[in-house]
Each structure stands twice: as structure tokens, then as C-alpha cells.
Design a protein around this motif. Structure first.
Motif, PDB file in Angstrom:
ATOM      1  N   ASN A  42      10.321  -2.046   0.225  1.00 47.15           N
ATOM      2  CA  ASN A  42       9.035  -3.263  -0.514  1.00 47.15           C
ATOM      3  C   ASN A  42      10.526  -3.683  -1.194  1.00 47.15           C
ATOM      4  OD1 ASN A  42       6.752  -3.054   2.266  1.00 47.15           O
ATOM      5  ND2 ASN A  42       6.726  -0.678   0.884  1.00 47.15           N
ATOM      6  N   ALA A 100       9.408   4.301  -0.584  1.00 45.15           N
ATOM      7  CA  ALA A 100       8.636   2.765  -0.702  1.00 45.15           C
ATOM      8  C   ALA A 100       9.287   1.993  -1.466  1.00 45.15           C
ATOM      9  CB  ALA A 100       7.033   3.736  -0.625  1.00 45.15           C
ATOM     10  N   ALA A 101       9.595   2.157  -2.021  1.00 43.62           N
ATOM     11  CA  ALA A 101      10.097   1.248  -3.327  1.00 43.62           C
ATOM     12  C   ALA A 101      11.082   0.761  -2.912  1.00 43.62           C
ATOM     13  CB  ALA A 101       9.644   1.756  -4.783  1.00 43.62           C
ATOM     14  N   ASN A 140       2.495  -4.285   5.422  1.00 39.78           N
ATOM     15  CA  ASN A 140       1.214  -3.598   4.334  1.00 39.78           C
ATOM     16  C   ASN A 140      -0.671  -3.496   5.093  1.00 39.78           C
ATOM     17  OD1 ASN A 140       0.123  -3.463   1.785  1.00 39.78           O
ATOM     18  ND2 ASN A 140      -0.207  -5.636   1.588  1.00 39.78           N
ATOM     19  N   ASN A 175      -1.889  -0.745   6.030  1.00 38.85           N
ATOM     20  CA  ASN A 175      -3.040  -0.161   5.529  1.00 38.85           C
ATOM     21  C   ASN A 175      -3.833  -0.966   4.155  1.00 38.85           C
ATOM     22  OD1 ASN A 175      -2.244   1.181   7.190  1.00 38.85           O
ATOM     23  ND2 ASN A 175      -0.345   2.267   6.130  1.00 38.85           N
ATOM     24  N   GLU A 179      -6.513   9.368 -13.580  1.00 40.08           N
ATOM     25  CA  GLU A 179      -6.026   7.710 -13.218  1.00 40.08           C
ATOM     26  C   GLU A 179      -6.260   7.370 -14.039  1.00 40.08           C
ATOM     27  OE1 GLU A 179      -4.438   7.682  -8.589  1.00 40.08           O
ATOM     28  OE2 GLU A 179      -5.740   8.813  -8.913  1.00 40.08           O
ATOM     29  N   ASP A 194       0.985  -1.328  -0.468  1.00 40.09           N
ATOM     30  CA  ASP A 194       0.186  -0.701  -0.103  1.00 40.09           C
ATOM     31  C   ASP A 194       0.588   0.979   0.110  1.00 40.09           C
ATOM     32  OD1 ASP A 194      -2.299  -1.122  -0.185  1.00 40.09           O
ATOM     33  OD2 ASP A 194      -3.101  -1.412   2.038  1.00 40.09           O
ATOM     34  N   THR A 195       2.020   0.974   0.522  1.00 41.14           N
ATOM     35  CA  THR A 195       2.859   2.564   0.908  1.00 41.14           C
ATOM     36  C   THR A 195       3.345   2.979  -0.834  1.00 41.14           C
ATOM     37  OG1 THR A 195       5.026   1.608   1.739  1.00 41.14           O
ATOM     38  CG2 THR A 195       3.870   2.215   3.022  1.00 41.14           C
ATOM     39  N   VAL A 196       3.867   1.773  -1.338  1.00 42.03           N
ATOM     40  CA  VAL A 196       3.919   1.554  -3.262  1.00 42.03           C
ATOM     41  C   VAL A 196       2.757   2.059  -3.814  1.00 42.03           C
ATOM     42  CG1 VAL A 196       5.091   0.514  -4.612  1.00 42.03           C
ATOM     43  CG2 VAL A 196       5.916   0.590  -2.654  1.00 42.03           C
ATOM     44  N   ILE A 197       1.756   1.440  -3.699  1.00 46.13           N
ATOM     45  CA  ILE A 197       0.954   2.278  -4.664  1.00 46.13           C
ATOM     46  C   ILE A 197       0.194   3.364  -3.999  1.00 46.13           C
ATOM     47  CG2 ILE A 197      -1.659   2.000  -4.542  1.00 46.13           C
ATOM     48  CD1 ILE A 197      -1.497  -0.937  -3.797  1.00 46.13           C
ATOM     49  N   MET A 198       0.471   4.078  -3.408  1.00 51.49           N
ATOM     50  CA  MET A 198      -0.137   5.488  -2.929  1.00 51.49           C
ATOM     51  C   MET A 198       1.197   6.495  -3.670  1.00 51.49           C
ATOM     52  SD  MET A 198      -2.633   4.868  -1.252  1.00 51.49           S
ATOM     53  CE  MET A 198      -3.391   7.161  -1.462  1.00 51.49           C
ATOM     54  N   ALA A 199       2.025   6.515  -3.294  1.00 49.30           N
ATOM     55  CA  ALA A 199       3.210   6.666  -3.601  1.00 49.30           C
ATOM     56  C   ALA A 199       3.241   6.971  -5.217  1.00 49.30           C
ATOM     57  CB  ALA A 199       4.271   6.892  -3.353  1.00 49.30           C
ATOM     58  N   GLN A 200       2.618   5.580  -5.489  1.00 50.85           N
ATOM     59  CA  GLN A 200       3.237   6.168  -7.204  1.00 50.85           C
ATOM     60  C   GLN A 200       1.629   6.748  -7.122  1.00 50.85           C
ATOM     61  OE1 GLN A 200       6.300   4.257  -7.882  1.00 50.85           O
ATOM     62  NE2 GLN A 200       5.549   3.489 -10.067  1.00 50.85           N
ATOM     63  N   ARG A 201       0.819   6.506  -6.590  1.00 47.48           N
ATOM     64  CA  ARG A 201      -0.571   7.421  -7.482  1.00 47.48           C
ATOM     65  C   ARG A 201      -0.605   8.999  -6.859  1.00 47.48           C
ATOM     66  NH1 ARG A 201      -5.954   5.558  -5.156  1.00 47.48           N
ATOM     67  NH2 ARG A 201      -6.618   7.407  -5.750  1.00 47.48           N
ATOM     68  N   VAL A 202       0.325   9.496  -5.538  1.00 44.89           N
ATOM     69  CA  VAL A 202       0.543  10.666  -5.774  1.00 44.89           C
ATOM     70  C   VAL A 202       1.246  11.040  -7.554  1.00 44.89           C
ATOM     71  CG1 VAL A 202       1.729  12.496  -4.744  1.00 44.89           C
ATOM     72  CG2 VAL A 202       0.308  10.538  -3.870  1.00 44.89           C
ATOM     73  N   LEU A 222      10.133   5.015 -11.676  1.00 42.50           N
ATOM     74  CA  LEU A 222      10.708   6.213 -10.594  1.00 42.50           C
ATOM     75  C   LEU A 222      11.725   6.619 -11.017  1.00 42.50           C
ATOM     76  CD1 LEU A 222       9.255   5.140  -6.629  1.00 42.50           C
ATOM     77  CD2 LEU A 222       8.142   6.964  -8.145  1.00 42.50           C
ATOM     78  N   VAL A 233       9.593  10.324  -1.437  1.00 46.21           N
ATOM     79  CA  VAL A 233       9.238   9.109  -0.812  1.00 46.21           C
ATOM     80  C   VAL A 233       8.489   7.726  -0.930  1.00 46.21           C
ATOM     81  CG1 VAL A 233       6.462   9.140  -0.160  1.00 46.21           C
ATOM     82  CG2 VAL A 233       7.620  11.505   0.487  1.00 46.21           C
ATOM     83  N   ALA A 234       7.871   8.176  -2.939  1.00 43.35           N
ATOM     84  CA  ALA A 234       8.163   7.109  -4.026  1.00 43.35           C
ATOM     85  C   ALA A 234       9.164   5.716  -3.772  1.00 43.35           C
ATOM     86  CB  ALA A 234       7.787   7.699  -5.024  1.00 43.35           C
ATOM     87  N   ASP A 243      10.498  -3.512  -3.992  1.00 46.45           N
ATOM     88  CA  ASP A 243       9.646  -3.421  -5.227  1.00 46.45           C
ATOM     89  C   ASP A 243      10.428  -2.875  -6.697  1.00 46.45           C
ATOM     90  OD1 ASP A 243       7.471  -3.003  -7.587  1.00 46.45           O
ATOM     91  OD2 ASP A 243       6.149  -2.612  -5.912  1.00 46.45           O
TER      92      ASP A 243
END
Lengths: 164, 224
Positions: free
Chosen positions: B150, B146-147, B66, B68, B81, A68-76, B159, B142-143, B152
Motif C-alpha cells: 500500500n 501490507a505496508a 481496501n 475490508n 491497545e 485495512d490490511t495495514v491497520i490489521m497487521a499493525q494491530r497484531v 516496522l 505480514v505487516a 505506506d
């Protein structure tokens, strides 16, 4: 699992013509005839000296799970790029200067590419994935006026389901 | 003697070596290079270079938190989007040779593109610069965190490309606000179909400096 020829790699070696048992590779437009191709046969794939023929997969693997942290950051970022595309498109339509319009057009296209790529990595990579199916279902349920429902329903009917 | 790396294409300027073929003598210090210095391989401006730090990157701590899980179902996707997701899925279907599905995703993408909130008519390129500043100063880090946290790889890859493309676009926009139409008057504009990198010049680069795709995937933007 039919064969597919990458025309960019095809060196017109034409060995596929000799090895194909059904003549599926012998077409006017260079596209292998899926109706004639024997799934899983591989004869043309193995024969091609230019490595221009490969098999299209029957099944796609379930996509990677996104946190979810990845999803949210990508979506921003995806949101931001979509908005920048919109601004650039507006300038590309309204500006009096042809050069500015051209530059704005480039910026719009660039942002669309980035938005697609960034949001694809928010979990929407594979058309057959459960997440994409869910999105289409939600869109049909809440269909606003003029929504191309036929197109959405075609997708639900035609896209293979992935069972995880 | 130090080395400076182009953050766009990875070219390294070595102070010890200079670039004699461009008239930059060996042992020319970075600060003594003209402000007009551009990357000899991808034409990125001087500000896009960073001091090359020989020390290895610190390894990041892995986290698979995970908790959230509910966030995304609540946070509705905007029309913009959905449009970008659908046009990207159309490309995915094209790769799989699913023509009908590709067309359907395109229809959805077009529908939601029209549905995006209209922009005020008095917007300017400055508004894009402002948004790029926020992306580059905040959203990307930030992204990236996060990546990385995880592990990812796909997200990290996307990115890395879009951050480079954004840096390049911002520098082009800043130049454009100073030089105006003259900047592009006698040159062509190209956009990479894969990563979106904008390049200007008489010809497109052989391969995209950011994503390294060959130039049959780079499109010339026409002036109408």
C-alpha cells in the motif's frame, strides 16, 4: 499561529528580544508568552540566527488514509507489544533480583515505545483526526466504571475538528 | 570476499578488510570470526548480521485494495491497545503544546493500562522470547508486505524500527537466560525514548543505532 522557541537550539543570541514588538519573547522561563505573541508576526522566527524559533501551526492537515490490511497487521504487532510490556512489568514487580527487575523495566518501556509507534501508524497519529474523535466518543458512550469521563469530554471540547 | 551487514545499525563487516584495530586481520572469513563477535558500533550479536546481497530489491506491486473497510469497526480495540494509542496521542499533544489535552490523554492511557488483563504470576522472560519469535518469524513479514503493497511509508518506517528493536531485545534476552544477572551486573541499561532500543554499556550511544535520535532522548534505567 503563535511562535515557539526550542530551548535546545537556542544559542542565547537574544535577537528575538530586539525584534519582538510586544516583548513576548522576553520571559523568565524561555517559553514565548502566547498571550503577548502576535499570531503570524514571524519577526523572531526570521531574526533568530540559531533557527530556534518556529511557528506552531493553526491547522493540521487531515491524516493519511490507512488501508485495512495495514491497520490489521499493525494491530497484531501492537497487541503483541502491549502484552510483552505487561509481562515485563509483572516480572519487574515480582522478581527477587534487582538486576532482573531493572532489565524487565527496560523491556517494558521498550515495548510501550514500540506499541505506541506501531499503533500510531494504524491511523491514530493526529489527536485532532476524525478517527481519534470517534474513538473518544465510543469510549464515552460505553464508559465502564471509573472511566475518566471528564478527561474524555475535555478532549472532545478542546481538540479542533478537522474537516476533510 | 563477502560483506555482512548488521541488521540493527547498518554497520558492514567486509571480509577483505577485517577490523585490524580490533585484532581481526584482513581476509578473515565470516565463519572464522568468534561466536562472541559483536557489532563494533552497536554491540549487536553475530546472529544479527546478514550476508549483504548486492542485487537490488525486487519492486513490489502496488495494491490499493481496501475492500475490508468494515473490519476495524467490528474488531474491538483491547484495553492495552487503547492505552498505547492514548499515551501516544498524549505525546502528540505535547508536541503541539496542548498541555491540558496531553494530561487528559494520559489519564485515559493510565485508566486503560490498569484495565488490561492481568498476567499470571509465574510468567518468565521466556514467555517474552516466545512472543518475540512469533513477531519476528511471522507478524513483521505480514505487516511489512501490507505496508509495502500500500506504499505506506509511515507504517514501513515504524516496522523497520520495531523489527530491529525486537531482534536486539530477543538476542539480549537469550544471552540473559544463559548468563543471568551477571550479564548486566557491572554495566548500565539504556532505552531509547523514540524507538525503544535497549542498549547495554557504560555510556549510552551518541545517537541511537536504530532511529538515529541524539542521546538526550535515551534514558538510563535505574536499578532499585
Amino acid at each position: 499561529m503563535p511562535a515557539y522557541r526550542n530551548v535546545r537550539l537556542c544559542g542565547k543570541d537574544c535577537l528575538c528580544l530586539y525584534v519582538c514588538p510586544t516583548g513576548a519573547t522576553d520571559t523568565e522561563n524561555s517559553i514565548i508568552d502566547v498571550a503577548k505573541c502576535i499570531p503570524g508576526c514571524m519577526a523572531c522566527v526570521d531574526a533568530c540566527p540559531s533557527s530556534a524559533i518556529s511557528m506552531l501551526p493553526d491547522k493540521y492537515p487531515p491524516p493519511q488514509i490507512k488501508m485495512d490490511t495495514v491497520i490489521m497487521a499493525q494491530r497484531v504487532l501492537g497487541q503483541s507489544k502491549v502484552q510483552q510490556e505487561k509481562i515485563a512489568e509483572t516480572i519487574a514487580t515480582l522478581s527477587d533480583s534487582p538486576v532482573t527487575r531493572q532489565f524487565a523495566k527496560a523491556i517494558a518501556k521498550s515495548n510501550r515505545c514500540m506499541a505506541e509507534d506501531i499503533l500510531r501508524e494504524a491511523g491514530y497519529m493526529l489527536p485532532q483526526s476524525t478517527k481519534v474523535r470517534k474513538l473518544i466518543e465510543i469510549l464515552i458512550e460505553n464508559a465502564p466504571a471509573g472511566f475518566p469521563k471528564d478527561a474524555a469530554e475535555l478532549l472532545l471540547n478542546k481538540l479542533q475538528k478537522i474537516v476533510v | 570476499m563477502r560483506k555482512f551487514k548488521c541488521s540493527i545499525c547498518g554497520y558492514v563487516y567486509d571480509e577483505a578488510a577485517g577490523i585490524p584495530e580490533k585484532g581481526i586481520a584482513p581476509e578473515t572469513k565470516w565463519e572464522n570470526l568468534s561466536d562472541k563477535f559483536i557489532c563494533p558500533t552497536c554491540t549487536a550479536p553475530k546472529m544479527a548480521f546478514q550476508l549483504l546481497n548486492e542485487a537490488p530489491d525486487q519492486t513490489t506491486v502496488l495494491s490499493t485494495d481496501n475492500s475490508n473497510k468494515f473490519i476495524e469497526t467490528i474488531a474491538e480495540l483491547s484495553a492495552g491497545e487503547i492505552s498505547a494509542i492514548c499515551s501516544s496521542l498524549a505525546k502528540g499533544c505535547e508536541k503541539q503544546r496542548l498541555t491540558e489535552e496531553m494530561d487528559s490523554f494520559k489519564k485515559l492511557a493510565d485508566y486503560f493500562k490498569i484495565k488490561t488483563t492481568p498476567i499470571q504470576q509465574n510468567t518468565t522472560l521466556h514467555d517474552i522470547i516466545k512472543m518475540l519469535e512469533k513477531d519476528l518469524n511471522q507478524s513483521f513479514s505480514v505487516a511489512n508486505k501490507a505496508a509495502k503493497a500500500n506504499a505506506d511509508r509511515g507504517a514501513q518506517r515504524s516496522l523497520m524500527w520495531s523489527e530491529k528493536v525486537s531482534t536486539m531485545t530477543k538476542s539480549l534476552l537469550e544471552r540473559f537466560t544463559k548468563e543471568g544477572d551477571l550479564m548486566l551486573k557491572n554495566t548500565n541499561v539504556y532505552v531509547c525514548d523514540i524507538c525503544g532500543l535497549i542498549t547495554i554499556g557504560d555510556t549510552p550511544p551518541d545517537v541511537c543505532p536504530v532511529c538515529k535520535v541524539p542521546n538526550f532522548k535515551i534514558t538510563k534505567i535505574e536499578r532499585d
